[in-house]
Design a protein around this motif. Structure first.
Motif, mmCIF file in Angstrom:
data_model
loop_
_atom_site.group_PDB
_atom_site.id
_atom_site.type_symbol
_atom_site.label_atom_id
_atom_site.label_comp_id
_atom_site.label_asym_id
_atom_site.label_seq_id
_atom_site.Cartn_x
_atom_site.Cartn_y
_atom_site.Cartn_z
ATOM 1 N N LEU A 54 34.821 32.238 50.977
ATOM 2 C CA LEU A 54 36.183 32.526 51.447
ATOM 3 C C LEU A 54 37.229 32.097 50.413
ATOM 4 C CD1 LEU A 54 36.071 31.455 55.227
ATOM 5 C CD2 LEU A 54 35.588 33.679 54.206
ATOM 6 N N THR A 55 37.032 30.932 49.821
ATOM 7 C CA THR A 55 38.027 30.429 48.870
ATOM 8 C C THR A 55 37.836 31.004 47.474
ATOM 9 O OG1 THR A 55 36.651 28.456 48.519
ATOM 10 C CG2 THR A 55 38.451 28.279 50.105
ATOM 11 N N HIS A 56 36.614 30.876 46.920
ATOM 12 C CA HIS A 56 36.364 31.220 45.521
ATOM 13 C C HIS A 56 36.263 32.722 45.274
ATOM 14 C CE1 HIS A 56 35.655 26.952 45.426
ATOM 15 N NE2 HIS A 56 35.372 26.959 44.144
ATOM 16 N N HIS A 57 36.044 33.508 46.317
ATOM 17 C CA HIS A 57 35.994 34.964 46.150
ATOM 18 C C HIS A 57 37.144 35.661 46.876
ATOM 19 C CE1 HIS A 57 32.482 35.077 43.761
ATOM 20 N NE2 HIS A 57 31.598 34.867 44.708
ATOM 21 N N PHE A 58 37.301 35.434 48.179
ATOM 22 C CA PHE A 58 38.308 36.172 48.936
ATOM 23 C C PHE A 58 39.732 35.752 48.582
ATOM 24 C CE2 PHE A 58 35.242 37.041 52.772
ATOM 25 C CZ PHE A 58 34.402 37.738 51.917
ATOM 26 N N LEU A 59 40.025 34.463 48.708
ATOM 27 C CA LEU A 59 41.374 33.990 48.389
ATOM 28 C C LEU A 59 41.668 34.142 46.900
ATOM 29 C CD1 LEU A 59 41.656 30.744 50.580
ATOM 30 C CD2 LEU A 59 42.545 33.026 51.089
ATOM 31 N N ASP A 60 40.685 33.830 46.079
ATOM 32 C CA ASP A 60 40.864 33.948 44.631
ATOM 33 C C ASP A 60 41.175 35.390 44.232
ATOM 34 O OD1 ASP A 60 40.835 32.941 41.967
ATOM 35 O OD2 ASP A 60 38.852 33.797 41.698
ATOM 36 N N GLU A 72 53.711 47.856 43.567
ATOM 37 C CA GLU A 72 54.240 49.192 43.287
ATOM 38 C C GLU A 72 53.167 50.144 42.756
ATOM 39 O OE1 GLU A 72 57.295 48.391 40.458
ATOM 40 O OE2 GLU A 72 58.325 46.963 41.782
ATOM 41 N N CYS A 73 51.976 49.629 42.513
ATOM 42 C CA CYS A 73 50.896 50.452 41.960
ATOM 43 C C CYS A 73 50.181 51.207 43.080
ATOM 44 C CB CYS A 73 49.897 49.567 41.206
ATOM 45 S SG CYS A 73 50.632 48.692 39.805
ATOM 46 N N HIS A 74 49.759 52.423 42.792
ATOM 47 C CA HIS A 74 49.120 53.264 43.809
ATOM 48 C C HIS A 74 47.632 53.466 43.557
ATOM 49 C CE1 HIS A 74 53.085 54.105 45.410
ATOM 50 N NE2 HIS A 74 53.488 54.486 44.210
ATOM 51 N N HIS A 75 47.264 53.694 42.304
ATOM 52 C CA HIS A 75 45.877 54.023 41.952
ATOM 53 C C HIS A 75 45.342 52.924 41.048
ATOM 54 C CE1 HIS A 75 42.430 56.517 41.682
ATOM 55 N NE2 HIS A 75 42.635 56.970 40.456
ATOM 56 N N ILE A 76 44.332 52.195 41.530
ATOM 57 C CA ILE A 76 43.907 50.954 40.878
ATOM 58 C C ILE A 76 42.415 50.970 40.598
ATOM 59 C CG2 ILE A 76 43.738 48.435 41.182
ATOM 60 C CD1 ILE A 76 46.264 48.686 42.944
ATOM 61 N N LEU A 77 42.037 50.464 39.421
ATOM 62 C CA LEU A 77 40.639 50.348 39.022
ATOM 63 C C LEU A 77 40.227 48.886 39.010
ATOM 64 C CD1 LEU A 77 37.967 51.484 37.711
ATOM 65 C CD2 LEU A 77 39.077 51.083 35.497
ATOM 66 N N ASP A 78 39.120 48.587 39.681
ATOM 67 C CA ASP A 78 38.475 47.273 39.567
ATOM 68 C C ASP A 78 37.273 47.469 38.658
ATOM 69 O OD1 ASP A 78 37.174 44.861 39.790
ATOM 70 O OD2 ASP A 78 36.691 45.056 41.908
ATOM 71 N N LEU A 79 37.383 46.973 37.437
ATOM 72 C CA LEU A 79 36.352 47.201 36.422
ATOM 73 C C LEU A 79 35.378 46.027 36.389
ATOM 74 C CD1 LEU A 79 35.471 49.148 34.157
ATOM 75 C CD2 LEU A 79 36.842 47.771 32.583
ATOM 76 N N GLY A 80 34.077 46.344 36.468
ATOM 77 C CA GLY A 80 33.064 45.298 36.538
ATOM 78 C C GLY A 80 33.144 44.591 37.872
ATOM 79 N N THR A 81 33.191 45.375 38.933
ATOM 80 C CA THR A 81 33.483 44.852 40.275
ATOM 81 C C THR A 81 32.403 43.929 40.823
ATOM 82 O OG1 THR A 81 34.148 45.509 42.514
ATOM 83 C CG2 THR A 81 32.476 46.868 41.453
ATOM 84 N N ALA A 83 30.052 42.314 43.122
ATOM 85 C CA ALA A 83 29.895 42.377 44.576
ATOM 86 C C ALA A 83 31.180 42.809 45.277
ATOM 87 C CB ALA A 83 29.443 41.018 45.105
ATOM 88 N N GLY A 84 32.149 43.309 44.487
ATOM 89 C CA GLY A 84 33.382 43.835 45.064
ATOM 90 C C GLY A 84 34.610 42.985 44.853
ATOM 91 N N PHE A 85 34.583 42.141 43.820
ATOM 92 C CA PHE A 85 35.722 41.247 43.563
ATOM 93 C C PHE A 85 36.413 41.606 42.254
ATOM 94 C CE2 PHE A 85 32.375 38.600 45.663
ATOM 95 C CZ PHE A 85 32.927 38.657 46.926
#
Length: 244
Positions: A54-60, A72-81, A83-85
């Motif tokens: 919860l702290t080190h992944h979600f809140l971080d 203000e950004c609409h289209h965003i890339l998470d690169l090297g995601t 487990a989804g972070f």
């Protein structure tokens, strides 16, 4: 997610600046349960304790959005995601934003497909590609308002991975540790090559932890040269350094 953890999530998010709605809290609960379940059969995160997730992944992950221009950004890339972070937590917090989560390991994307389905996330695309390959595909090259990444790589390497995905005037939000000033100095040449400037830096504290990050905020000023990114493996083996 027990009552103590729900309370911690709500209080932690409030400290960062978010007031979680019930359905968002349920989405984080479901994400936590899937992460713990799947982590038993594949290596998604070295952190196994629920409170620490919860702290080190979600809140971080949420702290990646603290710079005002992020909203203000609409289209965003998470690169090297991985487990989804930070992509999944950010998508939960900003459901109106469109996300692409890209990773080089397909089995992680199988997990994320289950997360997407279970949490009911829309406008979320999962892409199996290395950064060097994905940045040369027309749907992704210079097509994003922002790139976020918690990938562990030196700043000169990260810039070559990320900046080709950004539109001109797009933003790169990057978490760095105590050596951030040294990394910026090391990346001066790469910043010139990739036409990017350091717009700002924010000191970030993650609630309930001793984690302190510097959120570096970069702005792209011109189109990326067609020669970049170089072929797979080259950015990490031969980073663009000041001495070159």
């Amino acid at each position: 997610m027990n009552e103590h953890q729900k309370k911690r999530m709500k209080e932690g998010m409030e400290e960062i600046g978010f007031s979680l709605k019930d359905h968002q809290l349920h989405q984080f609960r479901d994400y936590l349960e899937l992460l713990q379940e799947w982590n038993q059969k594949m290596n998604l995160t070295a952190i196994k304790d629920a409170d620490e997730i919860l702290t080190h992944h979600f809140l971080d992950s949420a702290t990646c959005s603290l710079y005002p221009s992020y909203g203000e950004c609409h289209h965003i890339l998470d690169l090297g995601t991985g487990a989804g972070f930070p992509g999944i937590p950010l998508k939960i917090l900003f459901p109106e934003q469109s996300f692409v989560l890209m990773d080089s390991l397909n089995k992680r994307l199988v997990f994320l497909e289950k997360v997407k389905e279970t949490l009911g996330l829309t406008s979320l695309e999962l892409v199996h590609a290395r950064a060097e390959e994905g940045a040369r595909q027309k749907p992704y090259r210079e097509n994003f308002d922002a790139v976020v990444s918690r990938a562990v790589a030196s700043l000169p390497v990260l810039l070559e991975y990320t900046i080709p995905f950004l539109k001109v005037d797009g933003w790169f939000f990057c978490q760095k540790g105590p050596q951030w000033k040294e990394e910026i100095e090391e990346a001066k040449k790469a910043m010139q090559v990739f036409s990017v400037r350091l717009e700002d830096s924010l000191e970030v504290k993650v609630p309930f932890t001793d984690l302190n990050h510097q959120l570096l905020v970069f702005r792209k000023t011109n189109a990326t040269q067609k020669t970049y990114p170089r072929k797979a493996g080259t950015p990490s083996k031969k980073p663009i350094l000041n001495s070159l």
